[in-house]
Motif scaffolding. Structure first.
Motif, PDB file in Angstrom:
ATOM      1  N   GLN A 146       0.697  -1.092  -0.010  1.00  0.00           N
ATOM      2  CA  GLN A 146      -0.008  -0.085  -0.051  1.00  0.00           C
ATOM      3  C   GLN A 146       0.904   1.247   0.106  1.00  0.00           C
ATOM      4  OE1 GLN A 146      -2.992   0.431  -0.572  1.00  0.00           O
ATOM      5  NE2 GLN A 146      -4.227  -1.573   0.138  1.00  0.00           N
ATOM      6  N   ILE A 147       1.932   1.253   0.673  1.00  0.00           N
ATOM      7  CA  ILE A 147       2.833   2.324   0.823  1.00  0.00           C
ATOM      8  C   ILE A 147       3.577   2.508  -0.724  1.00  0.00           C
ATOM      9  CG2 ILE A 147       4.938   3.323   1.519  1.00  0.00           C
ATOM     10  CD1 ILE A 147       4.296   1.947   4.389  1.00  0.00           C
ATOM     11  N   SER A 148       4.014   1.427  -1.315  1.00  0.00           N
ATOM     12  CA  SER A 148       4.422   1.641  -2.572  1.00  0.00           C
ATOM     13  C   SER A 148       3.497   2.085  -3.750  1.00  0.00           C
ATOM     14  CB  SER A 148       4.943   0.464  -2.860  1.00  0.00           C
ATOM     15  OG  SER A 148       5.279   0.358  -4.409  1.00  0.00           O
ATOM     16  N   ILE A 149       2.297   1.671  -3.562  1.00  0.00           N
ATOM     17  CA  ILE A 149       1.316   1.967  -4.529  1.00  0.00           C
ATOM     18  C   ILE A 149       0.991   3.485  -4.459  1.00  0.00           C
ATOM     19  CG2 ILE A 149      -1.097   1.937  -5.275  1.00  0.00           C
ATOM     20  CD1 ILE A 149      -0.682  -1.251  -4.571  1.00  0.00           C
ATOM     21  N   ARG A 150       0.707   3.859  -2.971  1.00  0.00           N
ATOM     22  CA  ARG A 150       0.288   5.299  -2.720  1.00  0.00           C
ATOM     23  C   ARG A 150       1.074   6.143  -3.448  1.00  0.00           C
ATOM     24  NH1 ARG A 150      -2.581   9.080  -0.457  1.00  0.00           N
ATOM     25  NH2 ARG A 150      -1.932  10.405   0.835  1.00  0.00           N
ATOM     26  N   HIS A 151       2.502   6.061  -3.154  1.00  0.00           N
ATOM     27  CA  HIS A 151       3.648   7.007  -3.584  1.00  0.00           C
ATOM     28  C   HIS A 151       4.360   6.804  -4.771  1.00  0.00           C
ATOM     29  CE1 HIS A 151       2.992   9.126   0.346  1.00  0.00           C
ATOM     30  NE2 HIS A 151       2.908   8.062   0.918  1.00  0.00           N
ATOM     31  N   GLY A 152       3.813   5.910  -5.588  1.00  0.00           N
ATOM     32  CA  GLY A 152       4.304   5.540  -6.753  1.00  0.00           C
ATOM     33  C   GLY A 152       5.761   5.158  -6.544  1.00  0.00           C
ATOM     34  N   MET A 153       6.174   4.168  -5.395  1.00  0.00           N
ATOM     35  CA  MET A 153       7.487   3.848  -5.462  1.00  0.00           C
ATOM     36  C   MET A 153       7.664   2.516  -5.883  1.00  0.00           C
ATOM     37  SD  MET A 153       7.796   5.305  -1.332  1.00  0.00           S
ATOM     38  CE  MET A 153       8.085   7.116  -1.019  1.00  0.00           C
ATOM     39  N   ARG A 154       8.378   2.358  -7.031  1.00  0.00           N
ATOM     40  CA  ARG A 154       8.651   1.188  -7.889  1.00  0.00           C
ATOM     41  C   ARG A 154      10.064   0.548  -7.738  1.00  0.00           C
ATOM     42  NH1 ARG A 154       4.670   1.776 -13.111  1.00  0.00           N
ATOM     43  NH2 ARG A 154       2.822   2.756 -11.564  1.00  0.00           N
ATOM     44  N   GLY A 155      10.932   0.939  -6.957  1.00  0.00           N
ATOM     45  CA  GLY A 155      12.225   0.373  -6.715  1.00  0.00           C
ATOM     46  C   GLY A 155      12.058  -0.937  -5.786  1.00  0.00           C
ATOM     47  N   PRO A 156      12.922  -1.442  -5.325  1.00  0.00           N
ATOM     48  CA  PRO A 156      13.003  -2.716  -4.493  1.00  0.00           C
ATOM     49  C   PRO A 156      11.798  -2.562  -3.190  1.00  0.00           C
ATOM     50  CG  PRO A 156      15.401  -1.897  -5.022  1.00  0.00           C
ATOM     51  CD  PRO A 156      14.271  -0.671  -5.388  1.00  0.00           C
ATOM     52  N   CYS A 157      11.044  -3.526  -3.247  1.00  0.00           N
ATOM     53  CA  CYS A 157      10.050  -3.653  -2.284  1.00  0.00           C
ATOM     54  C   CYS A 157      10.333  -5.122  -1.433  1.00  0.00           C
ATOM     55  CB  CYS A 157       8.748  -3.382  -2.602  1.00  0.00           C
ATOM     56  SG  CYS A 157       8.311  -1.701  -3.335  1.00  0.00           S
ATOM     57  N   GLY A 158       9.901  -5.104  -0.323  1.00  0.00           N
ATOM     58  CA  GLY A 158       9.888  -6.279   0.455  1.00  0.00           C
ATOM     59  C   GLY A 158       9.534  -6.153   1.815  1.00  0.00           C
ATOM     60  N   VAL A 159       9.358  -7.216   2.528  1.00  0.00           N
ATOM     61  CA  VAL A 159       8.780  -7.403   4.087  1.00  0.00           C
ATOM     62  C   VAL A 159       9.685  -8.500   4.640  1.00  0.00           C
ATOM     63  CG1 VAL A 159       6.817  -8.935   3.338  1.00  0.00           C
ATOM     64  CG2 VAL A 159       6.949  -7.666   5.473  1.00  0.00           C
ATOM     65  N   LEU A 160      10.064  -8.135   5.946  1.00  0.00           N
ATOM     66  CA  LEU A 160      10.911  -9.131   6.634  1.00  0.00           C
ATOM     67  C   LEU A 160       9.939  -9.596   7.982  1.00  0.00           C
ATOM     68  CD1 LEU A 160      13.828  -9.539   5.986  1.00  0.00           C
ATOM     69  CD2 LEU A 160      12.882  -7.466   5.054  1.00  0.00           C
ATOM     70  N   VAL A 161       9.782 -10.752   8.169  1.00  0.00           N
ATOM     71  CA  VAL A 161       9.092 -11.398   9.388  1.00  0.00           C
ATOM     72  C   VAL A 161       9.980 -12.207  10.306  1.00  0.00           C
ATOM     73  CG1 VAL A 161       7.064 -12.700   9.897  1.00  0.00           C
ATOM     74  CG2 VAL A 161       7.036 -11.484   7.732  1.00  0.00           C
ATOM     75  N   ALA A 162      10.217 -11.445  11.471  1.00  0.00           N
ATOM     76  CA  ALA A 162      11.082 -12.056  12.463  1.00  0.00           C
ATOM     77  C   ALA A 162      10.789 -11.303  13.713  1.00  0.00           C
ATOM     78  CB  ALA A 162      12.620 -11.900  12.100  1.00  0.00           C
ATOM     79  N   GLU A 163       9.427 -11.028  14.131  1.00  0.00           N
ATOM     80  CA  GLU A 163       8.946 -10.644  15.143  1.00  0.00           C
ATOM     81  C   GLU A 163       9.840  -9.263  15.357  1.00  0.00           C
ATOM     82  OE1 GLU A 163       9.540 -10.295  18.956  1.00  0.00           O
ATOM     83  OE2 GLU A 163       7.757 -11.667  19.689  1.00  0.00           O
ATOM     84  N   GLN A 164       9.939  -9.096  16.654  1.00  0.00           N
ATOM     85  CA  GLN A 164      10.715  -7.822  16.906  1.00  0.00           C
ATOM     86  C   GLN A 164      11.990  -7.635  16.047  1.00  0.00           C
ATOM     87  OE1 GLN A 164      10.002  -5.374  20.113  1.00  0.00           O
ATOM     88  NE2 GLN A 164      11.735  -4.831  20.612  1.00  0.00           N
ATOM     89  N   ALA A 165      12.800  -8.509  15.841  1.00  0.00           N
ATOM     90  CA  ALA A 165      13.995  -8.463  15.169  1.00  0.00           C
ATOM     91  C   ALA A 165      13.912  -8.084  13.533  1.00  0.00           C
ATOM     92  CB  ALA A 165      14.886  -9.820  15.286  1.00  0.00           C
ATOM     93  N   GLY A 166      12.853  -8.441  13.251  1.00  0.00           N
ATOM     94  CA  GLY A 166      12.343  -8.048  11.900  1.00  0.00           C
ATOM     95  C   GLY A 166      12.225  -6.373  11.507  1.00  0.00           C
ATOM     96  N   GLY A 167      12.202  -5.832  12.698  1.00  0.00           N
ATOM     97  CA  GLY A 167      12.293  -4.531  12.407  1.00  0.00           C
ATOM     98  C   GLY A 167      13.763  -3.817  12.170  1.00  0.00           C
ATOM     99  N   LEU A 168      14.425  -4.416  12.768  1.00  0.00           N
ATOM    100  CA  LEU A 168      16.022  -4.062  12.178  1.00  0.00           C
ATOM    101  C   LEU A 168      16.539  -4.631  10.910  1.00  0.00           C
ATOM    102  CD1 LEU A 168      17.943  -4.217  15.710  1.00  0.00           C
ATOM    103  CD2 LEU A 168      16.668  -2.176  14.856  1.00  0.00           C
ATOM    104  N   ASP A 169      16.052  -5.874  10.783  1.00  0.00           N
ATOM    105  CA  ASP A 169      16.151  -6.509   9.662  1.00  0.00           C
ATOM    106  C   ASP A 169      15.546  -5.740   8.427  1.00  0.00           C
ATOM    107  OD1 ASP A 169      17.359  -8.486  11.096  1.00  0.00           O
ATOM    108  OD2 ASP A 169      15.545  -9.927  10.927  1.00  0.00           O
ATOM    109  N   ALA A 170      14.669  -4.937   8.578  1.00  0.00           N
ATOM    110  CA  ALA A 170      13.973  -4.260   7.461  1.00  0.00           C
ATOM    111  C   ALA A 170      14.891  -3.265   7.063  1.00  0.00           C
ATOM    112  CB  ALA A 170      12.706  -3.906   7.714  1.00  0.00           C
ATOM    113  N   ILE A 171      15.246  -2.613   8.270  1.00  0.00           N
ATOM    114  CA  ILE A 171      16.114  -1.384   7.958  1.00  0.00           C
ATOM    115  C   ILE A 171      17.477  -1.672   7.286  1.00  0.00           C
ATOM    116  CG2 ILE A 171      17.450   0.427   9.445  1.00  0.00           C
ATOM    117  CD1 ILE A 171      15.340   0.273  11.212  1.00  0.00           C
ATOM    118  N   ALA A 172      18.062  -2.878   7.936  1.00  0.00           N
ATOM    119  CA  ALA A 172      19.376  -3.483   7.170  1.00  0.00           C
ATOM    120  C   ALA A 172      19.143  -3.579   5.695  1.00  0.00           C
ATOM    121  CB  ALA A 172      19.838  -4.471   7.874  1.00  0.00           C
ATOM    122  N   SER A 173      17.695  -4.142   5.250  1.00  0.00           N
ATOM    123  CA  SER A 173      17.691  -4.693   4.087  1.00  0.00           C
ATOM    124  C   SER A 173      17.422  -3.373   3.045  1.00  0.00           C
ATOM    125  CB  SER A 173      16.134  -5.368   3.813  1.00  0.00           C
ATOM    126  OG  SER A 173      16.103  -5.796   2.664  1.00  0.00           O
TER     127      SER A 173
END
Length: 407
Positions: A146-173
């Motif tokens: 939804q963020i990508s579509i709303r703002h026309g952001m078509r570069g690399p997109c993804g989601v990380l799932v690792a509970e609380q650690a996933g929040g840092l993993d996303a930033i690193a990604s």
């Protein structure tokens, strides 16, 4: 020669203690406790009665009505935080090439409230009453999409799932995407895990607090620790290359991402140590820093005695007893899972900006065995250049991230 580290140039915070990073930061430094009884549904009969709730967010002012009806509260919080972060960074996505903008977020609970509502319609009234948006609103990647579509952001997109650690993993990604060919990255995460279905799922971990006292519901490193309090909210960060920030005249922003590492715990009973220490040491190596270079640690702060001992043991082993100030401002809001670690990163860069360490809950009385310099009761002024943020996820995930003011 390696490229300069990416910079954090925008913060979007949606938390029980405030909407927008300025309001959140004022409440955090004042040690405002936002934990209270669950009001989003009738929690009578559930063993968990406390949560960190945001309350009535003016989603309409930040999220178009057409998106509000299509999305779960978790995604609405992510969209709202993105609007705040973009405004804070001074970025108009329409003015940038669409393939230069990345969107990488973290999720743990997904769209549980929306999903529960539609499943109840299915059971009570039949499939003809289930909305079409059920197919997407519950999905763990919905916020990124939804963020990508709303703002026309078509570069690399993804989601990380690792509970609380996933929040840092996303930033690193997101850092990885910026090192490749992206210019700007929207990253971080939000959560809205406060529905009957979501709460029952969380109960299976055995890590939730059963306390009825908001002041004592979440007490990591305390002799009376009995689990954590769940919470909704999180933070979205705008990261960009140093070249992009310099071109826009916002260099160095809030600071730089200097180092990161992630590990996984070995199988129970293997006799091997949990992986948190390896994550800390690898993040230090990635940042080319020594333990003495770290000025403050934002702890994972599980609130579970065995996990608190593990984390305290790692901090003593790396930094020495009482070797570095430690804080856990999440004790004032509750634990936001994938949204909690990005919020800790936002707090860390604000701490670096203002040269002040935010407090943990003043109700915590650290157990003598931990030998930690835990900042409690009030903020502590100190010269700060680097901060280490730790996050662990249920199932054995460990992540460590270092931010600093001097890239």
């Amino acid at each position: 020669m390696s490229a300069p580290p990416p910079l954090i140039t925008g913060l979007g915070v949606v938390a029980p203690t405030g909407i927008g990073h300025a309001e959140y930061w004022r409440a955090t430094l004042a040690a405002v406790n936002a934990i209270g009884p669950i009001t989003r549904f009738d929690s009578t009969g559930y063993p968990v009665r406390l949560a960190g709730e945001i309350g009535d967010v003016d989603v309409a002012g930040l999220v178009p009505a057409r998106l509000a009806v299509q999305t779960d509260r978790w995604t609405q919080l992510g969209l709202a935080a993105t609007e705040l972060a973009l405004a804070d960074a001074g970025i108009d996505p329409a003015g940038l090439p669409e393939y230069d903008m990345a969107v990488i977020t973290a999720s743990s609970s997904g769209g549980n409230e929306f999903g529960q509502r539609e499943i109840e319609k299915l059971w009570a009234r039949g499939p003809g009453h289930v909305g079409a948006y059920q197919s997407t609103a519950w999905f763990y990647a919905a916020s990124t999409g939804q963020i990508s579509i709303r703002h026309g952001m078509r570069g690399p997109c993804g989601v990380l799932v690792a509970e609380q650690a996933g929040g840092l993993d996303a930033i690193a990604s997101a850092r990885r995407a910026l090192r490749a060919d992206a210019r700007v990255a929207v990253t971080g995460g939000t959560e809205a895990p406060l529905s009957p279905y979501a709460l029952v799922c969380q109960l299976t971990s055995g890590r939730l607090s059963r306390s009825d006292d908001p002041a004592r519901g979440y007490l990591p490193f305390d002799a009376g620790a009995g689990g954590h309090v769940p919470a909704e909210g999180g933070a979205i960060l705008i990261m960009e290359t140093a070249a992009s920030a310099r071109e826009r005249g916002v260099h160095p922003g809030y600071g730089a991402l200097l180092g990161y590492a992630a590990t996984f715990d070995p199988p129970p009973g293997s006799g091997r140590e949990p992986g948190l220490r390896r994550a800390v040491e690898a993040a230090l190596a990635d940042a080319r820093l020594d333990p003495t270079d770290i000025d403050v640690v934002f702890a994972d702060a599980a609130g579970v005695p065995s996990l608190d001992r593990e984390e305290a043991t790692v901090l003593r082993a790396v930094f020495g007893p009482y070797g570095v100030p430690v804080t856990a401002p999440k004790t004032l809001t509750g634990r936001m899972y994938a949204g909690g670690a990005p919020l800790d990163v936002a707090a860390a860069v604000l701490a670096l900006r203002d040269a002040v360490i935010p407090p943990s809950s003043g109700a915590i009385t650290t157990a003598v065995e931990h030998r930690l310099d835990l900042v409690r009761e009030g903020p502590r002024e100190a010269p700060l250049r680097t901060a280490l943020v730790l996050a662990r996820g249920y199932g054995g995930f460990n992540s460590a991230l270092i931010v600093g003011t001097d890239p």
